[in-house]
Design an enzyme around this catalytic site. Structure first.
Site, PDB file in Angstrom:
ATOM      1  N   HIS A  17      14.927 112.103 -18.021  1.00 47.21           N
ATOM      2  CA  HIS A  17      16.364 112.406 -18.144  1.00 47.21           C
ATOM      3  C   HIS A  17      16.838 112.100 -19.572  1.00 47.21           C
ATOM      4  O   HIS A  17      17.559 112.897 -20.187  1.00 47.21           O
ATOM      5  CB  HIS A  17      17.205 111.535 -17.201  1.00 47.21           C
ATOM      6  CG  HIS A  17      16.969 111.748 -15.751  1.00 47.21           C
ATOM      7  ND1 HIS A  17      16.756 110.702 -14.887  1.00 47.21           N
ATOM      8  CD2 HIS A  17      16.927 112.873 -14.996  1.00 47.21           C
ATOM      9  CE1 HIS A  17      16.601 111.171 -13.662  1.00 47.21           C
ATOM     10  NE2 HIS A  17      16.693 112.493 -13.706  1.00 47.21           N
ATOM     11  N   SER A 127      12.427 110.384 -10.582  1.00 41.27           N
ATOM     12  CA  SER A 127      13.138 109.218 -10.050  1.00 41.27           C
ATOM     13  C   SER A 127      12.496 108.702  -8.776  1.00 41.27           C
ATOM     14  O   SER A 127      12.427 107.491  -8.551  1.00 41.27           O
ATOM     15  CB  SER A 127      14.615 109.564  -9.796  1.00 41.27           C
ATOM     16  OG  SER A 127      15.288 109.769 -11.013  1.00 41.27           O
TER      17      SER A 127
END
Length: 151
Positions: A17, A127
């Site tokens: 990210h 994640s």
């Protein structure tokens, strides 16, 4: 002013990210990192923790703003007058999934989706993998920015 929304749950923020956001800043005047709120989803980190991770990671970058939102991403884009959605692609499966969402979003609103390929060094990070490493007391620090700390 070209503004892009980078939506996600960021549970937690990963180096993947981080890479997309940093590179997005070179393309847009402002990148709005938008944490989506989904009442049906169970998160490892609270909304406040996730927001703090991102704000701390980009504390020295004035072109990055962090917000939270509920509902459809395109509706939020229209509400805050953003013309682009920024997304990262790790692999062909990501592309197929994101392509379908981008086409749907374009049908719903005049908003373009911009895809950036993740860097080779972060393309394996997700994640869900980070959460699994954390749950099993592994060394997650190689997968996330320094701002992500687990108590």
């Amino acid at each position: 002013m070209k503004r892009a929304l980078f939506p996600g749950s960021f549970d937690p923020l990963t180096l993947g990210h981080y890479d997309i956001i940093k590179r997005g800043v070179t393309l847009f005047d402002e990148v709005i990192v938008a944490i989506g709120v989904n009442a049906d989803k169970k998160y490892m980190f609270s909304l406040e923790e996730r927001k703090k991770f991102i704000e701390e990671a980009f504390a020295d970058e004035p072109k990055i703003k962090v917000v939270t939102y509920k509902g459809l991403t395109v509706d939020f884009c229209k509400k805050i007058d953003v013309g682009f959605i920024l997304r990262g692609l790790r692999n062909p499966a990501d592309f197929e999934f994101e392509k379908a969402i981008a086409h749907t979003n374009r049908d719903l609103a005049p908003i373009e989706t911009v895809f950036l390929l993740t860097s080779a060094r972060t393309s394996y990070i997700a994640s869900s993998i980070v959460r699994d490493v954390i749950r099993n007391s592994g060394d997650y620090t190689k997968l996330v920015p320094d701002s992500v700390r687990v108590k």
